[in-house]
Design an enzyme around this catalytic site. Structure first.
Site, short mmCIF file in Angstrom:
data_model
loop_
_atom_site.label_atom_id
_atom_site.label_comp_id
_atom_site.label_asym_id
_atom_site.label_seq_id
_atom_site.Cartn_x
_atom_site.Cartn_y
_atom_site.Cartn_z
N SER A 15 0.84 -1.21 0.00
CA SER A 15 0.00 0.00 0.00
C SER A 15 0.87 1.26 0.00
O SER A 15 0.51 2.26 -0.62
CB SER A 15 -0.98 0.00 1.17
OG SER A 15 -0.32 0.19 2.39
N ARG A 68 22.81 -14.40 3.18
CA ARG A 68 22.18 -13.08 3.03
C ARG A 68 22.98 -12.20 2.09
O ARG A 68 22.43 -11.40 1.35
CB ARG A 68 22.05 -12.40 4.40
CG ARG A 68 21.25 -13.22 5.39
CD ARG A 68 21.36 -12.64 6.78
NE ARG A 68 20.59 -11.43 6.90
CZ ARG A 68 19.30 -11.41 7.19
NH1 ARG A 68 18.65 -12.53 7.42
NH2 ARG A 68 18.65 -10.28 7.29
N MET A 93 10.51 -6.64 4.76
CA MET A 93 10.64 -7.22 6.09
C MET A 93 11.88 -8.11 6.23
O MET A 93 11.83 -9.18 6.83
CB MET A 93 9.37 -8.01 6.44
CG MET A 93 8.09 -7.19 6.32
SD MET A 93 8.11 -5.63 7.26
CE MET A 93 7.77 -6.26 8.90
N ARG A 94 12.99 -7.65 5.67
CA ARG A 94 14.26 -8.36 5.85
C ARG A 94 15.25 -7.39 6.48
O ARG A 94 15.34 -6.23 6.06
CB ARG A 94 14.85 -8.78 4.49
CG ARG A 94 13.99 -9.71 3.69
CD ARG A 94 14.21 -11.15 4.00
NE ARG A 94 15.59 -11.60 3.79
CZ ARG A 94 16.04 -12.78 4.21
NH1 ARG A 94 15.26 -13.60 4.88
NH2 ARG A 94 17.28 -13.14 3.97
N ASN A 110 13.33 4.44 4.51
CA ASN A 110 12.43 3.41 5.05
C ASN A 110 11.25 4.08 5.72
O ASN A 110 11.38 5.18 6.27
CB ASN A 110 13.19 2.55 6.07
CG ASN A 110 12.32 1.44 6.66
OD1 ASN A 110 11.58 0.77 5.94
ND2 ASN A 110 12.39 1.26 7.98
N HIS A 112 8.58 3.39 8.77
CA HIS A 112 8.44 2.52 9.94
C HIS A 112 7.18 2.91 10.71
O HIS A 112 6.92 4.11 10.91
CB HIS A 112 9.68 2.66 10.85
CG HIS A 112 9.61 1.77 12.04
ND1 HIS A 112 9.86 0.41 11.98
CD2 HIS A 112 9.26 2.03 13.33
CE1 HIS A 112 9.68 -0.12 13.17
NE2 HIS A 112 9.33 0.83 14.02
N GLU A 177 1.21 7.06 6.97
CA GLU A 177 2.37 6.59 6.19
C GLU A 177 2.21 6.99 4.73
O GLU A 177 3.15 7.45 4.09
CB GLU A 177 2.49 5.06 6.29
CG GLU A 177 2.82 4.56 7.67
CD GLU A 177 3.03 3.04 7.70
OE1 GLU A 177 3.58 2.49 6.74
OE2 GLU A 177 2.63 2.41 8.69
C1 GAR Z 1 3.74 -0.66 6.75
O1 GAR Z 1 2.95 -0.38 7.87
C2 GAR Z 1 5.18 -0.34 7.04
O2 GAR Z 1 5.37 0.76 7.87
C3 GAR Z 1 5.61 -1.60 7.74
O3 GAR Z 1 5.00 -2.64 7.03
C4 GAR Z 1 3.78 -2.16 6.49
C5 GAR Z 1 3.79 -2.46 5.01
O4 GAR Z 1 2.54 -2.17 4.46
N1 GAR Z 1 7.03 -1.73 7.75
C6 GAR Z 1 7.70 -2.26 8.76
O5 GAR Z 1 7.18 -2.70 9.75
C7 GAR Z 1 9.19 -2.27 8.55
N2 GAR Z 1 9.85 -2.58 9.79
P1 GAR Z 1 2.40 -2.03 2.91
O6 GAR Z 1 3.03 -3.29 2.29
O7 GAR Z 1 0.92 -2.00 2.69
O8 GAR Z 1 3.09 -0.78 2.49
#
Ligand code: GAR
Length: 213
Positions: A15, A68, A93-94, A110, A112, A177
């Site tokens: 998103s 990695r 998420m890596r 990034n 967060h 976000e």
């Molecule tokens: C978002 O809330 C982002 O902030 C979080 O994952 C979600 C991804 O949503 N990121 C983390 O937690 C990174 N540590 P999306 O795929 O719909 O953008």
């Protein structure tokens, strides 16, 4: 100004990728999304990117097992191949190794889901609720070798309301976000001379965005 060529790295829904794609369509936006990379196949974000005509690839981490460095070398090669100037992690998420972080120092952002430095890491909404905080939110920051601790480019706060669940709080944060990530990218891409050719610098810090109540 030549728009920076941006790669968005995702692991799922995408998103935030959607918000960045929408923003980058605006005339004069200083960045365009040139590549989307996912470490997982069959995620909605890859379909979204392909549907918008953006090069989209999965570089699955699983065949690399514990190597990695080799996985990141493949990512780095794809970024280079596509002439990428800035990288946006958007739900990627890596954990990154020092190799990719240093290769893209000053050129990797990034988003967060917390008001850093509060709640780095995972399960931020649950931890915010458990901690009883009254304000929660999200942060766009530069990626450094310390997890979720790089220089902050933008933040937005949301109230934690009585009766909030993890899902309701996450939804309220996600709206923010989608608002601040495109703004932060716009400001950063404008302020990074030659982001396109990699001559990025942290010498000109950006003004902070307004803190929203
Ligand atoms: C978002 O809330 C982002 O902030 C979080 O994952 C979600 C991804 O949503 N990121 C983390 O937690 C990174 N540590 P999306 O795929 O719909 O953008």
């Amino acid at each position: 100004m030549i728009p920076a060529r941006v790669a968005v790295l995702i692991s799922g829904r995408g998103s935030n990728l959607g918000a960045l794609l929408d923003a980058a369509e605006a005339p004069g936006y200083p960045a365009r999304i040139a590549l989307v990379l996912s470490n997982r196949p069959d995620v909605a974000g890859l379909e979204l990117a392909a549907g918008r005509g953006v090069a989209a690839r999965c570089i699955d981490h699983r065949p690399f097992a514990r190597d990695r460095a080799a996985h990141e070398a493949a990512i780095h090669a794809a970024l280079t191949e596509h002439g990428i100037g800035l990288v946006c992690l958007a739900g990627y998420m890596r954990l990154l190794t020092p190799f990719l972080v240093s290769a893209w120092a000053g050129r990797m952002l990034n988003v967060h889901p917390s008001l850093l430095p509060a709640f780095p890491g995972l399960d931020t909404h649950a931890r915010a609720l458990a901690g009883g905080v009254k304000l929660h939110g999200c942060t766009v920051h530069l990626v450094t070798d310390q997890m979720d601790a790089g220089p902050i480019l933008a933040q937005a706060a949301v109230p934690v309301l009585p009766g909030d669940t993890e899902a309701s709080l996450a939804a309220r944060v996600l709206i923010q976000e989608h608002r601040i990530y495109p703004k932060a990218l716009r400001l950063y891409a404008s302020g990074v001379p030659g982001a396109y050719d990699g001559a990025a610098s942290l010498a000109s810090p950006l003004p902070p965005l307004a803190f929203t109540p």
